[in-house]
Design a protein around this motif. Structure first.
Motif, PDB file in Angstrom:
ATOM      1  N   LYS A 198       0.811  -1.291  -0.011  1.00 46.06           N
ATOM      2  CA  LYS A 198       0.028   0.150   0.083  1.00 46.06           C
ATOM      3  C   LYS A 198       0.809   1.290   0.045  1.00 46.06           C
ATOM      4  N   LEU A 199       0.453   2.180  -0.802  1.00 45.19           N
ATOM      5  CA  LEU A 199       0.935   3.518  -0.831  1.00 45.19           C
ATOM      6  C   LEU A 199       0.089   4.493  -0.391  1.00 45.19           C
ATOM      7  N   LYS A 200       0.261   5.393   0.591  1.00 42.63           N
ATOM      8  CA  LYS A 200      -0.621   6.480   0.894  1.00 42.63           C
ATOM      9  C   LYS A 200       0.231   8.033   0.862  1.00 42.63           C
ATOM     10  N   PHE A 201      -0.410   8.840   0.132  1.00 43.11           N
ATOM     11  CA  PHE A 201       0.006  10.149   0.350  1.00 43.11           C
ATOM     12  C   PHE A 201      -1.188  11.047   0.148  1.00 43.11           C
ATOM     13  N   ILE A 202      -0.711  12.661   0.309  1.00 47.96           N
ATOM     14  CA  ILE A 202      -1.730  13.681   0.136  1.00 47.96           C
ATOM     15  C   ILE A 202      -1.282  14.546  -0.909  1.00 47.96           C
ATOM     16  N   PHE A 245      -3.020   3.794  -3.042  1.00 50.27           N
ATOM     17  CA  PHE A 245      -2.609   2.995  -4.120  1.00 50.27           C
ATOM     18  C   PHE A 245      -1.833   1.621  -3.861  1.00 50.27           C
ATOM     19  N   GLU A 246      -2.110   0.815  -4.653  1.00 49.65           N
ATOM     20  CA  GLU A 246      -1.024  -0.487  -4.409  1.00 49.65           C
ATOM     21  C   GLU A 246       0.016   0.014  -5.230  1.00 49.65           C
ATOM     22  N   THR A 247       1.034  -0.741  -4.670  1.00 50.16           N
ATOM     23  CA  THR A 247       2.513  -0.513  -5.763  1.00 50.16           C
ATOM     24  C   THR A 247       3.029  -2.033  -5.802  1.00 50.16           C
ATOM     25  N   GLY A 248       4.045  -2.130  -6.802  1.00 48.45           N
ATOM     26  CA  GLY A 248       4.628  -3.348  -7.207  1.00 48.45           C
ATOM     27  C   GLY A 248       4.638  -3.894  -8.320  1.00 48.45           C
ATOM     28  N   GLY A 249       4.984  -4.790  -9.046  1.00 47.02           N
ATOM     29  CA  GLY A 249       4.821  -5.498 -10.237  1.00 47.02           C
ATOM     30  C   GLY A 249       5.554  -4.443 -11.273  1.00 47.02           C
ATOM     31  N   ASN A 250       5.288  -4.734 -12.457  1.00 49.69           N
ATOM     32  CA  ASN A 250       5.871  -4.147 -13.582  1.00 49.69           C
ATOM     33  C   ASN A 250       4.982  -3.309 -14.221  1.00 49.69           C
ATOM     34  N   MET A 251       5.121  -2.474 -15.263  1.00 48.34           N
ATOM     35  CA  MET A 251       4.205  -1.627 -15.774  1.00 48.34           C
ATOM     36  C   MET A 251       2.992  -2.249 -16.328  1.00 48.34           C
ATOM     37  N   ALA A 252       3.410  -3.480 -17.045  1.00 49.26           N
ATOM     38  CA  ALA A 252       2.087  -4.379 -17.752  1.00 49.26           C
ATOM     39  C   ALA A 252       1.256  -4.833 -16.489  1.00 49.26           C
ATOM     40  N   ALA A 253       1.737  -5.075 -15.575  1.00 49.93           N
ATOM     41  CA  ALA A 253       0.708  -5.350 -14.323  1.00 49.93           C
ATOM     42  C   ALA A 253      -0.052  -4.459 -13.771  1.00 49.93           C
ATOM     43  N   THR A 307       7.417   7.737 -11.948  1.00 50.74           N
ATOM     44  CA  THR A 307       7.562   8.788 -11.398  1.00 50.74           C
ATOM     45  C   THR A 307       6.654   9.484 -10.948  1.00 50.74           C
ATOM     46  N   LEU A 308       6.833  10.637  -9.945  1.00 53.66           N
ATOM     47  CA  LEU A 308       5.631  11.091  -9.349  1.00 53.66           C
ATOM     48  C   LEU A 308       5.069  11.974 -10.515  1.00 53.66           C
ATOM     49  N   ARG A 309       5.803  12.457 -11.430  1.00 48.70           N
ATOM     50  CA  ARG A 309       5.213  13.110 -12.434  1.00 48.70           C
ATOM     51  C   ARG A 309       4.005  12.471 -13.218  1.00 48.70           C
ATOM     52  N   GLU A 310       4.438  11.224 -13.599  1.00 47.88           N
ATOM     53  CA  GLU A 310       3.642  10.480 -14.202  1.00 47.88           C
ATOM     54  C   GLU A 310       2.300  10.105 -13.300  1.00 47.88           C
ATOM     55  N   THR A 311       2.365   9.961 -12.165  1.00 48.54           N
ATOM     56  CA  THR A 311       1.373   9.514 -11.122  1.00 48.54           C
ATOM     57  C   THR A 311       0.527  10.756 -11.303  1.00 48.54           C
ATOM     58  N   LEU A 312       1.105  11.932 -10.821  1.00 49.72           N
ATOM     59  CA  LEU A 312       0.096  13.014 -10.810  1.00 49.72           C
ATOM     60  C   LEU A 312      -0.610  13.270 -12.160  1.00 49.72           C
ATOM     61  N   ASN A 370      11.597  18.058  -8.470  1.00 50.59           N
ATOM     62  CA  ASN A 370      11.083  17.890  -9.553  1.00 50.59           C
ATOM     63  C   ASN A 370      10.384  16.598  -9.637  1.00 50.59           C
ATOM     64  N   ALA A 371       9.125  16.578 -10.011  1.00 54.21           N
ATOM     65  CA  ALA A 371       8.283  15.292  -9.922  1.00 54.21           C
ATOM     66  C   ALA A 371       8.916  14.309 -10.903  1.00 54.21           C
ATOM     67  N   CYS A 372       9.633  14.772 -12.037  1.00 53.63           N
ATOM     68  CA  CYS A 372      10.164  13.745 -12.890  1.00 53.63           C
ATOM     69  C   CYS A 372      11.405  12.943 -12.443  1.00 53.63           C
ATOM     70  N   SER A 373      11.886  13.333 -11.441  1.00 57.81           N
ATOM     71  CA  SER A 373      13.123  12.998 -10.816  1.00 57.81           C
ATOM     72  C   SER A 373      12.941  12.223  -9.559  1.00 57.81           C
ATOM     73  N   ILE A 374      11.780  11.988  -9.140  1.00 57.69           N
ATOM     74  CA  ILE A 374      11.230  11.214  -7.902  1.00 57.69           C
ATOM     75  C   ILE A 374      10.331  10.038  -8.125  1.00 57.69           C
ATOM     76  N   LEU A 375      10.788   8.911  -7.720  1.00 59.55           N
ATOM     77  CA  LEU A 375       9.747   7.824  -7.852  1.00 59.55           C
ATOM     78  C   LEU A 375       8.528   7.954  -6.867  1.00 59.55           C
ATOM     79  N   THR A 376       7.532   7.577  -7.246  1.00 55.06           N
ATOM     80  CA  THR A 376       6.343   7.783  -6.491  1.00 55.06           C
ATOM     81  C   THR A 376       6.128   6.893  -5.275  1.00 55.06           C
ATOM     82  N   VAL A 377       6.839   5.598  -5.473  1.00 54.53           N
ATOM     83  CA  VAL A 377       7.020   4.831  -4.265  1.00 54.53           C
ATOM     84  C   VAL A 377       7.934   5.413  -3.153  1.00 54.53           C
ATOM     85  N   SER A 378       8.465   6.322  -3.336  1.00 51.39           N
ATOM     86  CA  SER A 378       9.381   7.021  -2.251  1.00 51.39           C
ATOM     87  C   SER A 378       8.385   8.150  -1.576  1.00 51.39           C
ATOM     88  N   CYS A 379       7.256   8.358  -1.932  1.00 47.19           N
ATOM     89  CA  CYS A 379       6.594   9.268  -1.400  1.00 47.19           C
ATOM     90  C   CYS A 379       5.431   8.932  -0.044  1.00 47.19           C
TER      91      CYS A 379
END
Length: 167
Positions: free
Chosen positions: A4-8, A16-24, A36-41, A72-81
């Motif tokens: 589980k990934l939670k943020f405001i 959100f749920e995390t894990g797996g690859n892009m296809a999954a 990336t955080l940019r992609e998620t937002l 920069n949201a393109c430089s940080i992974l969402t899972v780190s948030c």
């Protein structure tokens, strides 16, 4: 395995749920570890429009605040948030957004658009206001110094910040 990934974002909690690859992780609620955080937002949060210009953390078109620090949201992974408080330009208060309008309407930055985005400039300055009750000019000069060497002087920026403070 999914976690589980939670943020405001802009005052609203997301889970959100995390894990797996892009296809999954093709559903709106599952985020791959490489996103990336940019992609998620942009792709999962309605009403957010972060630019995809360089995708390398150089242009600042995707600058947001994560726990009151400009990134920069393109430089940080969402899972780190995990448990982060994320603020975008769209989530600024009307008073804070006025700084963006001052920068945008000055016309000064159109001549320097290759050096820094107005979004980045606004979010960097708002971060300073969050981190210090009354930041001094030298506080702004310090965080803006990396752009000064690229032809963007701080005098006009400080002048506009002074206008913002006086209103």
């Amino acid at each position: 395995m999914s976690n589980k990934l939670k943020f405001i974002v802009n005052g609203r909690e997301y889970l959100f749920e995390t894990g797996g690859n892009m296809a999954a992780a093709s559903g709106k609620g599952q985020i791959p570890a490489t996103e990336t955080l940019r992609e998620t937002l942009n792709n999962r949060i309605e009403g957010i429009d972060l630019k995809r210009n360089c995708d390398r953390g150089i242009c600042g078109g995707c600058t947001v605040l994560v726990d009151r620090r400009a990134v920069n949201a393109c430089s940080i992974l969402t899972v780190s948030c995990q448990d982060a408080d994320i603020l975008t330009l769209e989530g600024l208060s009307p008073e804070e957004y006025r700084l963006y309008e001052l920068f945008r309407d000055s016309g000064y930055f159109e001549r320097h658009s290759a050096y820094i985005s107005i979004r980045a400039l606004t979010m960097i300055c708002i971060a300073q206001f969050y981190q210090k009750d009354n930041p001094a000019d030298c506080d702004f000069e310090k965080v803006l110094s990396e752009y000064a060497g690229q032809g963007l002087g701080t005098e006009k920026i400080l002048e506009l910040i002074h206008q913002y403070r006086q209103a």
